[in-house]
Every structure is written in structure tokens, then in C-alpha cells.
Write an enzyme that holds these catalytic residues in place. Structure first.
Site, short mmCIF file in Angstrom:
data_model
loop_
_atom_site.label_atom_id
_atom_site.label_comp_id
_atom_site.label_asym_id
_atom_site.label_seq_id
_atom_site.Cartn_x
_atom_site.Cartn_y
_atom_site.Cartn_z
N HIS A 496 0.86 -1.10 0.01
CA HIS A 496 -0.01 0.01 0.05
C HIS A 496 0.97 1.28 0.16
O HIS A 496 0.61 2.39 0.79
CB HIS A 496 -0.71 0.01 1.42
CG HIS A 496 -2.01 -1.09 1.37
ND1 HIS A 496 -2.52 -1.41 2.42
CD2 HIS A 496 -2.23 -1.94 0.55
CE1 HIS A 496 -3.37 -2.34 2.17
NE2 HIS A 496 -3.50 -2.50 1.14
C1 LIG Z 1 -0.63 -7.55 -4.20
C2 LIG Z 1 -1.53 -6.05 -3.84
C3 LIG Z 1 -2.70 -6.37 -3.16
C4 LIG Z 1 -3.29 -5.24 -2.78
N1 LIG Z 1 -4.42 -5.63 -1.99
C5 LIG Z 1 -5.51 -4.53 -1.90
C6 LIG Z 1 -6.49 -4.77 -1.32
O1 LIG Z 1 -7.10 -5.80 -0.83
N2 LIG Z 1 -7.66 -3.51 -0.94
C7 LIG Z 1 -7.06 -2.43 -1.33
O2 LIG Z 1 -7.85 -1.17 -0.89
N3 LIG Z 1 -5.72 -2.24 -1.88
C8 LIG Z 1 -4.99 -3.23 -2.23
N4 LIG Z 1 -3.86 -2.77 -2.78
C9 LIG Z 1 -3.41 -1.67 -3.18
C10 LIG Z 1 -4.21 -1.06 -4.16
O3 LIG Z 1 -4.34 -1.71 -5.39
C11 LIG Z 1 -3.68 0.21 -4.69
O4 LIG Z 1 -3.56 1.14 -3.61
C12 LIG Z 1 -4.29 1.12 -5.85
O5 LIG Z 1 -4.21 0.34 -7.10
C13 LIG Z 1 -3.28 2.23 -6.21
O6 LIG Z 1 -3.79 2.75 -7.56
P1 LIG Z 1 -2.91 4.05 -8.27
O7 LIG Z 1 -3.74 4.18 -9.62
O8 LIG Z 1 -2.14 4.81 -7.31
O9 LIG Z 1 -1.89 2.80 -8.89
P2 LIG Z 1 -1.95 1.59 -9.80
O10 LIG Z 1 -3.39 0.82 -9.59
O11 LIG Z 1 -0.84 0.56 -9.29
O12 LIG Z 1 -1.94 1.93 -11.38
C14 LIG Z 1 -0.69 2.44 -11.81
C15 LIG Z 1 -0.44 2.17 -13.41
O13 LIG Z 1 0.55 2.65 -13.82
C16 LIG Z 1 1.23 1.99 -14.86
N5 LIG Z 1 2.61 2.37 -15.16
C17 LIG Z 1 3.55 2.00 -14.28
N6 LIG Z 1 4.66 2.66 -14.87
C18 LIG Z 1 4.29 3.27 -16.06
C19 LIG Z 1 5.14 3.77 -17.12
N7 LIG Z 1 6.19 4.05 -16.96
N8 LIG Z 1 4.30 4.13 -18.26
C20 LIG Z 1 2.89 4.02 -18.40
N9 LIG Z 1 2.23 3.31 -17.49
C21 LIG Z 1 2.99 3.03 -16.43
C22 LIG Z 1 1.13 0.68 -14.17
O14 LIG Z 1 1.19 -0.55 -15.17
C23 LIG Z 1 -0.20 0.55 -13.73
O15 LIG Z 1 -1.24 -0.01 -14.50
C24 LIG Z 1 -3.06 -4.11 -3.12
C25 LIG Z 1 -1.88 -3.91 -3.81
C26 LIG Z 1 -1.27 -4.78 -4.46
C27 LIG Z 1 -0.02 -4.86 -5.52
#
Ligand SMILES: Cc1cc2nc3c(=O)[nH]c(=O)nc-3n(C[C@H](O)[C@H](O)[C@H](O)COP(=O)(O)OP(=O)(O)OC[C@H]3O[C@@H](n4cnc5c(N)ncnc54)[C@H](O)[C@@H]3O)c2cc1C
Length: 558
Positions: A496
Site C-alpha cells: 500500500h
Molecule cells: C498484491 C497487492 C494487493 C493489494 N490488495 C489490496 C486490497 O485488497 N485492497 C486495497 O484497497 N488495496 C490493495 N492494494 C493496493 C491498491 O491496489 C493500490 O492502492 C491502488 O491500485 C493504487 O492505485 P494507483 O492508481 O495509484 O496505482 P496502480 O493501480 O498501481 O496503477 C498504476 C498504473 O501505472 C502503470 N505504469 C507504471 N509505470 C508506467 C510507465 N512508466 N508508463 C506507463 N504506465 C505505467 C502501471 O502499469 C499501472 O497500470 C494491493 C496492491 C497489491 C500490489
């Protein structure tokens, strides 16, 4: 003229929300640049809730998990005897929602009021509740027949939900568990026997107590950000989705972002936009700012990256949840697991999944949990317990042979603050990450007390018919010192990460809370989990969706 009005980097939880909301108006031309592949939500490994246990099991890589994963790791952590912790992130449209545990809990009212009190006007709980409601389709209220039969403390769950905390018409389905293992019921019974309160709703007025989790699932299948926000609108002619494309830096002219440089299959390209929005998550959004010359002066100079704008807070303020696991063997076959005795039941589980989207395969095994305070006289929870009705950790399929159960103990506000820096100016090189666990103001007290509370629950009468023994750390690990050693040896994160592009108005802040614009820059925003100024006291996806919903309104000037 720019090709696009908005270029969103990252098609994860936040990126999918933004793609949807910003392209609602056909006059807005929107592009999403995503590192991984497209059209993931229909794949069995993504939509089957239990399949999440395969993502981190190397022996099961042939099932396709690695396609959805990016791996990072910490530097040797001084507080963990130099141990390094592996940090997975999700990849492909949907991002980490393709691989996460699907638990949907917002956080505490105090978390968001703290954001507001830090100087982030408009980010208190009362300000954000309308966005939490807007994004949600709370299944139990939207379609009560789906939750029919679920009771808690002898009363129907439905009757115990306060509708003013929920939405019923949003894109994201938030559902009760479709199948509940008898051990999860035993766990809740044991909590009552230990005189802890039950709660029907971790997203209600108060978080405190034991209860069933709610999940980002629909009809027994995982619902990713792609399924909820992108698939319903991907035919819009004003939306372009560029997948298998790695953004490498933001193009800047005179402190104005004008586009994104990227690489695909070894070829370099550029996409120009009126506004660039970084939604690449808490590790890559700050990495891209640093690669673009926006960050701490000395760090960029050391790497030979020309300074575009000095912003000392980029990559700082890294926070995450800490988690340890207690493992138990069962003397009955009630928990999920693989054994000869459980063979007929497991065959039924397969059929149940195929024909009704119920049973083991529709579960992540972590069906119930709790939010509690370890401090006498303090009501606000500082730990979260996860009860897994199998020894197979929710992030590890290795333990499915035999029958047992786990309790995860999570420190909701560990107090350790880390940082992310570049190792080089090469965008392909993973950044250096350090969490500084158990340093400065961060102690092991909450985890140690949490283990003691978890044991108190498992030692209640309700578990007697099922409990064989505690396997790890083992009942002999009891003293303060022995528990501390166990915690330092085994603690990990719950994946997280937040805070590395923190919003605020101080010199350390990276984005402006009124717009989520990067301080000192034009046409550049960060909208994802990295803007949280402090970690929320719950799994982080719900707060991330909320940030993106509000962020979309800020971008559109609503
Ligand atoms: C194994 C795991 C279990 C989890 N379990 C839970 C849970 O049960 N409940 C919960 O609330 N949260 C959970 N989380 C956390 C939750 O999924 C994240 O807090 C949330 O997805 C964050 O959203 P975000 O949009 O910040 O990033 P993300 O959803 O990670 O999205 C970032 C995106 O950017 C893309 N990206 C990265 N680098 C580049 C680049 N250079 N160029 C283009 N694209 C790029 C990635 O491929 C990805 O698609 C978990 C996370 C993990 C990894």
C-alpha cells in the site's frame, strides 16, 4: 496544437477513473499511456478472486500472473537486520486492481480530517463522502437479494447498514463475500466470546469491531478499475488507449508540461497534450517527475539530470502498512485446503465456481477482519486483523495443502517514513526505495499487541473443535523480546505505498491540494495514491478511487 487535451500516464485505479470522467465530454480528447497490456478484465486469472494467490507463487507463473506484475524492492532495511522486501505492483489496464486482494475499505474519518488539518482544504471526510458515494454501487443496497441470508450477530446484515454512507449507482460494485467459510463464522463467534464488538460495515459511521469484509467484486468475479471504468466507455471516439508503452519522462518547455516521451518495443515516441496527468502509482509517478528534472536539486545534479524545477519533496514521505502473520494448523477439514478428505468438497467448489460463481474460487480466503485499538482508553483503531480461512496466504498459493488458518496483523499507522530516489537517469532502472521500518518514531508496539489480541481470539471456546496448534511463530514466542524478534524477522508490507508526491502547501509538498497541480509547474498534475499526505487506516484502493473522482472534478473545474 496539442494532439490531446489530457494525457494520462498509467491506466491503473486512478488512471481508469480519469479516462472515464475526462472523456465524458466528447470535446475532450483523452489519451492513456499504459505500461502493460489491454483488455485484462475478462481473463480468468484476473476475474477469479482466488487466483490472486497465484500471482506471487513462482511455481504457478505458467498460469500467466507475471504478465500483470511489476516488481520493485526495498534497499536493505536497517530496522529489519538488512532484509530487503519485495514490492509487487499491478500492470496493464486496471493496474494493481488486476492483482490486489479486492478488499474495499475507505479509512477512518480521522484520516481524512487529518489531511484537511495539514492544510489540504476540501479533503476532509465530509468533503470526500460524496465522492465515496459517487464511485460506489453498494451491492447489498442496490440489489438486496444478493446479500440475502448474510447475518451478523443473529440479525440480517441488510438491516444493520446505514444507507447515508453508501452509493448505489456508481461504476464500482462493492459486494459482500459470496461464500463464507465456516471458519470465518467461528472467528466472529470467538470475537463475541472475547467481548469485542461486531460491526456490519467497516465503511459506516465507525470502523471499530469485527465483521465481514466488502470486496470490489460483481457476481462473484473480481471487478477491476478497467472493468468498472474503462470497458463501459472504451468505444468513445475521443479516447485513445496506448498500451505496452512505457512513459519515460514528461516533456517540458519553460516550466510547462507539453507532452510525454515513451518507448514501445524499443522504439521511442512522444504524445503531446495540453495537460499531462501522472497516475503511474506511488513508485513511478515520482520516478517520472525526477527523470523529468523535477525534484530535489542535489539529487538531480548528482545524476546529471538538468534541473527543470526544484521540488524537494518528490519521492519523500513514502508510507505503507506493516503486516505480520500468525499461522495455525486445524484438526478439522473445515478451513479451505487440499487433502484426500476434502476432495469431494473441492470438486463441488469447482462446480460451484463454474455454474454459480460461488465457493472457494469466488473467495480470496480473507472473508472477515477487524479494526481495533491496542491502546488502553483509545477508541480509534490502530490495527487491522485479517482472518484467512486457509493456510494459503492471500498472496501465496504454496500453503494450500492441508488445513489451517491465518491471522494477519497490520499496523495501520506505523509512523515510519521512507523515500524513493533514482539510481540513475535510465528510466528502465528501478528506483531505490527505503521504508526505514521501526526507525525514529516508529515502534513495534502495535504489532506486538495485535498478535496478543489475535491469539486471545483464537483461544476462545469457538475454536476448540478446530484448533490443533499455532505453527508460527509458535506459542513459546511470547515475551516482548521474542515477539519483537519474530516481527523484525518476518514483517512485510501490505503493498500500500502512498505519499511520494504528497499534496500540501508547505515547501515539502509536491502537489497543490486545490488542483493536484505540481507546484511551480503548468499543465502537470499527479492524481493517484502518491498524493496522499499520510497513509489511511485501511487498504488503500478505496481512497485512491476517491482521490481520482475528486481529481477529475478539479481538472474539469467543477
Ligand atoms: C498484491 C497487492 C494487493 C493489494 N490488495 C489490496 C486490497 O485488497 N485492497 C486495497 O484497497 N488495496 C490493495 N492494494 C493496493 C491498491 O491496489 C493500490 O492502492 C491502488 O491500485 C493504487 O492505485 P494507483 O492508481 O495509484 O496505482 P496502480 O493501480 O498501481 O496503477 C498504476 C498504473 O501505472 C502503470 N505504469 C507504471 N509505470 C508506467 C510507465 N512508466 N508508463 C506507463 N504506465 C505505467 C502501471 O502499469 C499501472 O497500470 C494491493 C496492491 C497489491 C500490489
Amino acid at each position: 496544437m496539442a494532439e490531446f487535451d489530457y494525457v494520462i500516464v498509467g491506466g491503473g485505479a486512478a488512471g481508469c477513473v480519469l479516462a472515464n470522467r475526462l472523456s465524458e465530454n466528447p470535446a475532450n480528447r483523452v489519451a492513456v499511456i499504459e505500461l502493460g497490456g489491454d483488455r485484462n478484465a475478462g481473463r480468468t486469472i484476473v476475474k477469479m478472486p482466488l487466483a490472486m494467490v497465484t500471482f506471487m507463487a513462482p511455481a504457478l507463473a505458467f498460469l500467466g500472473g507475471p504478465k500483470f506484475m511489476s516488481w520493485f524492492e526495498t534497499e536493505p532495511e536497517p530496522g529489519l537486520q538488512g532484509r530487503q522486501i519485495a514490492l509487487p505492483r499491478g500492470k496493464g489496464t486496471g493496474g494493481s486492481t488486476n492483482i490486489n486482494g479486492q478488499i474495499f475499505i475507505r479509512g477512518q474519518r480521522e484520516d481524512f480530517d487529518h489531511w484537511r488539518d495539514l492544510g489540504n482544504a476540501g479533503w476532509g471526510f465530509a468533503d470526500l463522502l460524496p465522492y465515496f458515494r459517487k464511485l460506489e454501487r453498494f451491492d447489498l443496497l442496490a440489489d438486496p437479494k444478493n446479500g440475502r441470508g448474510i447475518t451478523l450477530g443473529g440479525r440480517p446484515l441488510f438491516d444493520q447498514i446505514d444507507p447515508k454512507f453508501h452509493g448505489t449507482a456508481g461504476p464500482l460494485n462493492v459486494a459482500q463475500p459470496r461464500s463464507i467459510n465456516p471458519m470465518t463464522e467461528v472467528y466472529l463467534k470467538a470475537a463475541e466470546q472475547a467481548e469485542y464488538p461486531l460491526t456490519a460495515d467497516f465503511n459506516g459511521a465507525r470502523q471499530n469491531g469485527f465483521g465481514y469484509y466488502t470486496f470490489t467484486q460483481k457476481g462473484g468475479e473480481r471487478q477491476t478499475a478497467e472493468a468498472a471504468y474503462l470497458d463501459p466507455i472504451r468505444q468513445r471516439p475521443n479516447l485513445t488507449i496506448l498500451t505496452d508503452t512505457q512513459a519515460t519522462r514528461v516533456l517540458v518547455q519553460d516550466k510547462r508540461a507539453v507532452g510525454v516521451a515513451w518507448e514501445r518495443d524499443g522504439h521511442a515516441g512522444e504524445t503531446r497534450g495540453r495537460e499531462i496527468i501522472l497516475s503511474a502509482g506511488s513508485f513511478v509517478s515520482p520516478q517520472l517527475l525526477l527523470l523529468s528534472g523535477i525534484g530535489p536539486r542535489r539529487h538531480l545534479e548528482r545524476l546529471g539530470i538538468p534541473l527543470v524545477h526544484e521540488l524537494p519533496g518528490v519521492g519523500e514521505n513514502l508510507q505503507d502498512h506493516l503486516d505480520v502473520t500468525i499461522e495455525y494448523r486445524a484438526k478439522t477439514t473445515a478451513p479451505y485446503g487440499i487433502s484426500w478428505w476434502a476432495l469431494p468438497r473441492n470438486v463441488l467448489h469447482v462446480l460451484d465456481w463454474l455454474f454459480r460463481r460461488r465457493g472457494l474460487f469466488a473467495s480470496t480466503t480473507a472473508e472477515g477482519g477487524a479494526f481495533l485499538s491496542t491502546k488502553r482508553g483509545v477508541d480509534r483503531p490502530d490495527i487491522q486483523l485479517f482472518f484467512c480461512a486457509a493456510v494459503g496466504n492471500t498472496q501465496n498459493a504454496a500453503g494450500f495443502t492441508g488445513h489451517g488458518f491465518l491471522v494477519h496483523v497490520c499496523d495501520l499507522r506505523p509512523g515510519s517514513v521512507g523515500r524513493l530516489q533514482l539510481k540513475s537517469a535510465d528510466p528502465k532502472e528501478k528506483p531505490s526505495i527505503i521504508y526505514n521500518f521501526f526507525r525514529d518514531n516508529s515502534t513495534i508496539d502495535a504489532l506486538r499487541e495485535g498478535i496478543r489480541i489475535a491469539r486471545r481470539i483464537i483461544n476462545q471456546r469457538a475454536f476448540v473443535p478446530h484448533l490443533e496448534r499455532e505453527v508460527s511463530p509458535g506459542p513459546e514466542v511470547e515475551s516482548d523480546g521474542a515477539l519483537e524478534a519474530f516481527i523484525r524477522q518476518t514483517v512485510g508490507t501490505l503493498f500500500h505505498p502512498v505519499g511520494t508526491c504528497s499534496m500540501g502547501t508547505t515547501p515539502e509538498a509536491v502537489v497543490d491540494p486545490a488542483s493536484l497541480r505540481v507546484h511551480g509547474m503548468e499543465g502537470l498534475r499527479v492524481i493517484d495514491a502518491s498524493v496522499m499526505p499520510s497513509i489511511v487506516s485501511a487498504n488503500t484502493v478505496a481512497a485512491t478511487y476517491c482521490i481520482a473522482e475528486k481529481g477529475a472534478d478539479l481538472v474539469l473545474g467543477r
